[in-house]
Scaffold this active site. Structure first.
Site, PDB file in Angstrom:
ATOM      1  N   LYS A  38       4.402  -6.591   6.823  1.00 22.31           N
ATOM      2  CA  LYS A  38       3.165  -6.882   6.112  1.00 22.31           C
ATOM      3  C   LYS A  38       2.477  -8.103   7.098  1.00 22.31           C
ATOM      4  O   LYS A  38       3.115  -8.964   7.475  1.00 22.31           O
ATOM      5  CB  LYS A  38       3.168  -7.263   4.631  1.00 22.31           C
ATOM      6  N   ASP A  50       1.282  -3.569   9.034  1.00 22.73           N
ATOM      7  CA  ASP A  50       0.359  -3.190   7.667  1.00 22.73           C
ATOM      8  C   ASP A  50      -0.519  -4.132   7.036  1.00 22.73           C
ATOM      9  O   ASP A  50      -0.022  -5.216   6.735  1.00 22.73           O
ATOM     10  CB  ASP A  50       1.270  -2.530   6.804  1.00 22.73           C
ATOM     11  N   GLU A  96      -1.394  -0.271  10.536  1.00 15.92           N
ATOM     12  CA  GLU A  96      -1.793   0.391   9.356  1.00 15.92           C
ATOM     13  C   GLU A  96      -2.833  -0.175   8.410  1.00 15.92           C
ATOM     14  O   GLU A  96      -2.678  -1.568   8.322  1.00 15.92           O
ATOM     15  CB  GLU A  96      -0.374   0.398   8.675  1.00 15.92           C
ATOM     16  N   GLU A 118      -3.321   5.930   2.620  1.00 15.58           N
ATOM     17  CA  GLU A 118      -2.205   6.154   1.419  1.00 15.58           C
ATOM     18  C   GLU A 118      -3.326   5.932   0.101  1.00 15.58           C
ATOM     19  O   GLU A 118      -2.769   6.269  -0.940  1.00 15.58           O
ATOM     20  CB  GLU A 118      -1.346   4.961   1.324  1.00 15.58           C
ATOM     21  N   ASP A 177       0.568  10.417   0.046  1.00 17.71           N
ATOM     22  CA  ASP A 177       1.555   9.968  -0.787  1.00 17.71           C
ATOM     23  C   ASP A 177       1.717  11.222  -1.668  1.00 17.71           C
ATOM     24  O   ASP A 177       0.980  11.458  -2.358  1.00 17.71           O
ATOM     25  CB  ASP A 177       1.501   8.511  -1.617  1.00 17.71           C
ATOM     26  N   HIS A 202       3.170   8.148   3.151  1.00 17.40           N
ATOM     27  CA  HIS A 202       3.340   6.873   2.488  1.00 17.40           C
ATOM     28  C   HIS A 202       4.475   7.055   1.204  1.00 17.40           C
ATOM     29  O   HIS A 202       4.261   8.246   0.625  1.00 17.40           O
ATOM     30  CB  HIS A 202       2.086   6.503   1.903  1.00 17.40           C
ATOM     31  N   GLU A 234       9.145   6.451   4.918  1.00 22.01           N
ATOM     32  CA  GLU A 234       8.890   5.260   4.639  1.00 22.01           C
ATOM     33  C   GLU A 234       9.906   4.808   3.468  1.00 22.01           C
ATOM     34  O   GLU A 234       9.894   5.547   2.326  1.00 22.01           O
ATOM     35  CB  GLU A 234       7.422   5.071   4.175  1.00 22.01           C
TER      36      GLU A 234
HETATM   37 CA    CA Z   1       0.515   0.576   3.514  1.00 20.57          CA
END
Ligand code: CA
Length: 379
Positions: free
Chosen positions: A168, A197, A223, A249, A272, A299, A332
């Site tokens: 992140k 991300d 991302e 996502e 997702d 995702h 993921e």
């Molecule tokens: Ca993400």
């Protein structure tokens, strides 16, 4: 075969060490909304809905349950269209589609169990029996040592054998982000792929400025650099940068992904299966992406049910492009505290050196332990 009943289970657990992303809300609990569809032939199917469990429960129980009881689970696409048309006037995306997703996954589980085949065999077959997983983690926990804790966590993933890690970012300053990314990159070494991300915390110029640095650092993908509504901005960022841009996502259905794909707003789309419309719809989204040579790397953030469904989806995706040494889509594999990922099924899903086997048992290929469901159930 007829659907006799539909039940929902709202699960909740307290997270031991709360964490956050650039979104700024702290995860102090993990939730899941599990769907169980019961048939008149003694076969049950399990599904999962993404997003706030209480909302998903209300959607599934009040809107959709009366629409699916009495139907044949093999009419999976008929049921999908029927449910979608019921919510078309007020719920084209978001939690209504999450509700459909959980039901759709459960229907595929039933079909697989009925014919004693894993779901991917019903989705066109198995392009791969094993999938490389990437570890998703490196959230922000202790804001005074965000770099140190990211380095420690990343080293832990590499020690476990992961060959790809996603961190992140989004600390409000490009310098802070870049210093932290550089520290993690140095810690994981050049043999491990590192993705970042941003959870859409930047604007277009900041995303482009950061992306240029990420290219120099050899980051594998960038991302959600900017807000998901800003498709024009995604086109601009994607054209300006050489690094692959990933996103999607927060989108759902073939209609939601249509513009992202046809405008080539990103290089990698990330639907997702528990949110974008289930396996039925994700297969269509992936086909549309494939027709534009855009990669689909889903995702995933759910329980063992969502992970199993994602693995069947991944098994069914052709290489994009097909070639001598293809670059197959990865799983993921979220690594934050979540007992629903490893306790809910008698048959566990785990990785060995970052590789996860696609389940081969009938349906989802897992066996739900209902005692554990009752243990975490709050609604
Ligand atoms: Ca993400």
């Amino acid at each position: 075969m007829k659907i006799k009943d539909l039940k929902t289970f709202q699960l909740k657990v307290t997270v031991k060490e709360p964490f956050t992303s650039s979104r700024g809300w702290w995860y102090d609990t993990k939730e899941a909304l599990i769907v169980k569809i019961v048939t008149d032939e003694g076969i049950d199917g399990w599904g999962e809905c993404y997003g706030p469990a209480s909302i998903a429960k209300a959607v599934v129980d009040s809107l959709f349950k009366p629409q699916v009881v009495g139907k044949d689970p093999f009419d999976v696409e008929v049921i999908w269209e029927h449910l979608y048309n019921r919510i078309k006037d007020y719920g084209l995306s978001g939690m209504t589609i999450s509700g459909i997703s959980g039901i759709d996954i459960a229907l595929w589980d039933i079909m697989g169990k009925a014919v004693q085949k894993p779901i991917h065999k019903l989705m066109g077959g198995c392009f791969r029996e094993k999938v490389q997983a990437y570890a998703t983690g490196l959230y922000f926990k202790n804001m005074d040592r965000v770099t140190e804790e990211a380095v420690e966590e990343a080293k832990g993933f590499v020690d476990q054998g992961f060959r790809a890690v996603k961190m992140k970012i989004g600390l409000g300053s490009l310098k802070k982000d870049l210093d932290r990314i550089a520290a993690v990159k140095a810690a994981v070494g050049s043999d491990v792929q590192l993705m970042v991300d941003a959870n859409h915390c930047y604007n277009v110029p900041m995303a482009i400025a950061l992306g240029r640095e990420l290219e120099q650092m050899g980051i594998y993908w960038f991302e959600e650099p900017i807000s998901p509504e800003d498709i024009e901005g995604y086109v601009e960022v994607s054209r300006a940068l050489d690094i692959a841009i990933a996103g999607g996502e927060n989108d759902s259905t073939r209609f939601g992904f249509r513009e992202l794909i046809t405008r080539r707003a990103m290089d990698i789309i990330q639907p997702d299966v528990c949110a974008a419309g289930g396996l039925t719809e994700c297969k269509k989204i992936a086909a549309m992406a494939g027709a534009h040579w855009i990669q689909c790397i889903p995702h995933a953030w759910g329980s063992v049910i969502g992970i199993a469904a994602t693995l069947h989806f991944l098994a069914s995706l052709p290489d994009c492009p097909p070639c001598l040494v293809p670059i197959p889509p990865m799983l993921e594999y979220e690594q934050t505290f979540n007992p629903f990922r490893y306790e809910l099924s008698h048959v566990s899903i785990s990785h060995r050196q970052g590789i996860v086997d696609v389940p081969t048992g009938p349906g989802l290929g897992i066996e739900i332990n209902e005692k554990i469901i009752e243990m975490y159930r709050v609604g």
